[in-house]
Design an enzyme around this catalytic site. Structure first.
Site, short mmCIF file in Angstrom:
data_model
loop_
_atom_site.label_atom_id
_atom_site.label_comp_id
_atom_site.label_asym_id
_atom_site.label_seq_id
_atom_site.Cartn_x
_atom_site.Cartn_y
_atom_site.Cartn_z
N HIS A 155 37.29 -8.24 1.74
CA HIS A 155 37.45 -9.03 0.62
C HIS A 155 38.78 -8.54 0.10
O HIS A 155 39.01 -7.97 -0.80
CB HIS A 155 36.49 -8.91 -0.57
CG HIS A 155 36.71 -9.93 -1.65
ND1 HIS A 155 37.69 -10.68 -1.99
CD2 HIS A 155 35.64 -10.48 -2.54
CE1 HIS A 155 37.45 -11.60 -2.98
NE2 HIS A 155 36.11 -11.26 -3.20
N GLU A 260 40.69 -13.09 3.08
CA GLU A 260 39.57 -12.44 3.55
C GLU A 260 39.28 -12.77 5.12
O GLU A 260 38.95 -13.87 5.25
CB GLU A 260 38.43 -12.67 2.74
CG GLU A 260 38.82 -12.50 1.02
CD GLU A 260 37.73 -12.80 0.28
OE1 GLU A 260 36.24 -12.67 0.60
OE2 GLU A 260 37.93 -13.49 -0.76
#
Length: 285
Positions: A155, A260
């Site tokens: 992330h 991500e």
């Protein structure tokens, strides 16, 4: 000749500070296996970490590169984004080599994880920094006797000076799930100009992505490439949702963009004894 890198402390938590001989550096917490910083050789900080983030055991850090496992977001019965980002990881090794610096961290199941996700697993996170590149590799092995499914993501929060000056290239023609409108769409243009509430999962991303930031007198070009991950998430909360986040200053949505490496739409299924490996390569051009 490589030399070991000792543990240090960051915000009261155990950390490893990697520095390659050419000056490139990265800092990772054992808490969550959480990458907090990446500074390429001769460059500046590339990752965003919220100044209001909590650095506390059992809590996720806001920013950097959290490891999402075994569930992305609220797509399942577990806590949002799973448990890996808030668990203590073990340090396997950390060393400076002749032209790079490397760290390997490991997370395995325990009584707490098995209470709500009853599977035996081993995650291994490898970080390598050198020159103007950072490699992040995440591996998962099924250590149990039954198959399991999982979704995962790195992330990554990328620091930017101004969201209005940022763009992402390489998404043209891809289908994506627009989580804001809850509908499947297709990217028609090559240049994505982030703005407002942005939350997309792009599918079957094969080519490198390019984060560009065009200022008045400066230009930054960051290449983002991944292997083993099928999807790519592009996310920014926008002004209204950022104001509702307790651990991010209201105006800081303009200071980061998440891109991500992920596998979400088609969960990874591992039979007993099987392994999966995904990798994200970041290069400042």
């Amino acid at each position: 000749m490589s030399k070991p890198i000792p543990l240090s402390r960051h915000q009261g938590l155990d950390a490893i500070h990697l520095e390659s001989p050419d000056g490139a550096s990265a800092t990772v917490l054992l808490h969550g296996g959480h990458l907090l910083s990446w500074v390429p050789a001769g460059g500046v900080e590339q990752l965003y970490v919220s100044p209001d983030s909590a650095f506390a055991l059992g809590q996720a850090v806001r920013g950097g590169v959290p490891v999402i496992f075994p569930q992305f977001s609220a797509r399942g019965p577990l806590q949002r984004h799973g448990f890996a980002r808030s668990k203590p990881w073990a340090l396997v090794m950390a060393e400076q080599g002749a032209d790079d610096a490397l760290a390997v961290l490991r997370l395995t199941d325990d009584a707490a994880t098995r209470m709500f996700w009853p599977h035996a697993f081993e995650l291994e996170l490898s970080l390598r920094v050198s020159g103007r590149s950072l490699q992040i590799e995440l591996a998962c092995e099924n250590k149990g006797e039954e198959a399991f499914d999982f979704t995962t993501a790195l992330h990554s929060y990328f620091r930017i000076n101004d969201l209005d000056e940022a763009s992402v290239q390489g998404l043209s023609g891809l289908h994506y799930w627009d989580a804001v409108d809850s509908v499947e769409k297709q990217q028609r243009v090559d240049l994505l100009l982030p703005g407002g509430d942005l939350d997309r999962i792009y599918h079957q991303v094969k080519e490198p992505l390019l984060l560009r930031e065009q200022g008045i007198s400066t230009e930054r070009r960051l290449q983002i490439q991944h292997q083993g991950f099928d999807d790519a998430v592009v996310w920014n909360p926008g002004a209204e949702k950022c104001a509702a986040l307790a651990d991010v200053p209201d105006a800081d949505y303009k200071k980061f963009l998440c891109i991500e490496a992920a596998t979400i739409e088609r969960p990874i299924r591992l039979q007993a004894g099987e392994s999966w490996v995904g990798r994200q390569d970041l290069t400042l051009l």
